[in-house]
Design a protein around this motif. Structure first.
Motif, PDB file in Angstrom:
ATOM      1  N   ASP A 144      39.026  33.338  46.486  1.00 37.05           N
ATOM      2  CA  ASP A 144      40.271  34.098  46.483  1.00 37.05           C
ATOM      3  C   ASP A 144      41.340  33.408  45.629  1.00 37.05           C
ATOM      4  N   GLU A 145      41.290  32.074  45.547  1.00 33.28           N
ATOM      5  CA  GLU A 145      42.251  31.349  44.721  1.00 33.28           C
ATOM      6  C   GLU A 145      41.977  31.580  43.233  1.00 33.28           C
TER       7      GLU A 145
ATOM      8  N   SER B 291      43.541  34.806  42.451  1.00 32.11           N
ATOM      9  CA  SER B 291      44.994  34.695  42.281  1.00 32.11           C
ATOM     10  C   SER B 291      45.341  34.128  40.910  1.00 32.11           C
TER      11      SER B 291
ATOM     12  N   SER C 232      44.694  36.779  38.260  1.00 36.52           N
ATOM     13  CA  SER C 232      45.740  37.805  38.247  1.00 36.52           C
ATOM     14  C   SER C 232      46.979  37.312  37.525  1.00 36.52           C
TER      15      SER C 232
ATOM     16  N   ALA D 182      50.687  31.962  40.786  1.00 33.23           N
ATOM     17  CA  ALA D 182      49.497  32.204  41.620  1.00 33.23           C
ATOM     18  C   ALA D 182      49.636  31.611  43.019  1.00 33.23           C
TER      19      ALA D 182
END
Length: 436
Positions: free
Chosen positions: A214-215, A218, A221, A350
């Motif tokens: 999930d990091e 981030s 993104s 992030a």
């Protein structure tokens, strides 16, 4: 006896009565041959010892200054003279030793010689690091001291002074130890004990961060936002800005080469300089390889996966370097120095505060270890020359341990008359207690 010299027992009364007369002259002691006063025309008066360095009349006459009058008493000067003359009888040459001492290399001078050697023999980044550490921490403290007189206690004190920076303290001790080993081996210094050997190192707390799935999402993104619409910024609250940009115009974008560099770092596990200094001529698209002529560990081949190849294929060639800098395409083109500013912006956006760019390399290795690929393969991908370097990821290699644990558990369960296999742990209400 030389011209301008007289003999008398040197006492405090004689010393006090001896005055300059406009010329240089000596007053020698009538009891201790060689001990005397030197009176300069300028007014300075010092205790001295005169002797012959060797035997026979042809042996050169030499002189050693003990101290200026007033700093020691006549009795103290006489005792010092006796010690010096006793050493002459043993074959020593105190005047020569004193000259050699004055000419002896200082710590700073030895460090400069060593750094010149490092610049010729090691990589530029290594030479820069050595110089920075020595000039920042060692030379200000030990620079004027004679290199041969630096003791282990001096190095221990310097090491303790840097206790708040354990990695720096350990690295500095290693550099100084290497410097003395080089000087002793090359006979720049006489054979002495290396003052940096035996210094107890601080426990090195390695700062290793492994990104979770999930990091990575981030970070991706934030990276996509930065290269498309830009990341918003706010002026510092403590600074007065008369003509600040409108909020809708407070956007910072990063260029394609920077975005590509960060993606390549994560997708290949390469070191920062390996990507920043990467030239297009080192990219073999046909075989999917980066053929680096030089790296931290020498010549190195990096295997490119499909996503990394896609990043390179979609990147426009602006110059010699893959990650084009401001001088791209010019005669004096240079690689980018770093990615500090864009990286800090991305990490903040992030929500990954404290994440270092080198942690992308650790993350690459952690996904490999977690996928059960084995440490030897991971070491090959990262370009490790020693298996011990890859061992830091051993605790992430859980699959072999899980398989072993399952095998042992199934064997025990079979002996107990049960077959659990890889099934989920039984619910609490289905657990049957075994009789003792």
């Amino acid at each position: 006896m030389s011209e301008g010299a007289k003999t008398v027992k040197i006492t405090k009364r004689v010393v006090d009565a001896t005055k300059p007369n406009g010329t240089d002259f000596y007053v020698f002691d009538s009891e201790l041959i060689g001990f005397g006063l030197r009176v300069r025309a300028t007014g300075g008066v010092s205790y001295i010892v005169r002797y012959r360095a060797g035997s026979g009349r042809n042996a050169p006459v030499k002189r050693v200054t003990i101290a200026k009058v007033g700093k020691v008493t006549p009795e103290q000067a006489r005792d010092a003279a006796k010690d010096i003359l006793a050493s002459v009888v043993k074959g020593d040459d105190p005047a020569r030793d004193k000259t050699d001492e004055r000419r002896a290399l200082t710590f700073a001078a030895l460090a400069e010689l060593f750094l010149k050697h490092i610049e010729l023999k090691r990589k530029p980044t290594t030479a820069i690091q050595y110089r920075q550490l020595l000039e920042a921490h060692a030379i200000p403290v030990l620079g004027t001291r004679k290199a041969a007189r630096i003791a282990s206690s001096d190095m221990a004190a310097l090491h303790h002074k840097l206790f708040a920076k354990p990695a720096t303290a350990n690295r500095l001790s290693a550099i100084v130890s290497s410097m003395y080993s080089w000087a002793i081996k090359g006979k720049t210094l006489s054979k002495i004990d290396n003052p940096a050997e035996g210094i107890h190192r601080y426990k090195d707390k390695k700062r290793e961060r492994f990104l979770k799935t999930d990091e990575i999402g981030s970070l991706a993104s934030a990276l996509q936002e930065a290269e498309t619409i830009g990341i918003p910024w706010e002026p510092a609250a403590d600074k007065k800005v008369k003509h600040a940009a409108k909020p809708e115009n407070r956007l910072v974008k990063i260029d394609a080469p920077v975005a590509a560099a960060i993606r390549l770092l994560l997708l290949t596990g390469a070191r920062l300089r390996e990507i920043l200094h990467l030239k297009w001529e080192h990219v073999d698209f046909e075989r999917g390889l980066l053929l680096l002529p030089d790296s931290k560990t020498g010549r190195k081949t990096i295997v490119l996966n499909a996503p990394a190849l896609a990043v390179l294929s979609n990147l426009t060639r602006l110059g010699v370097y893959v990650v084009a800098g401001e001088s791209a395409g010019t005669k004096d083109e240079k690689p980018r120095a770093d990615l500090k500013r864009p990286w800090a912006m991305l990490v903040k956006r992030a929500g990954l505060q404290g994440l270092r760019i080198h942690d992308l390399r650790h993350s690459f290795a952690s996904f490999g270890a977690g996928g059960g690929m084995g440490l030897p393969i991971i070491g090959k991908l990262l370009g490790h020359t020693q298996s011990s370097t890859t061992q830091r990821y051993a605790h992430l290699d859980a699959d072999p341990l899980r398989r072993a644990s399952n095998a042992i558990g199934n064997t025990i369960a079979a002996a107990m008359g049960e077959a659990l296999g890889d099934a989920e742990p039984p619910a609490a209400e289905n657990v049957v207690k075994l009789r003792g």
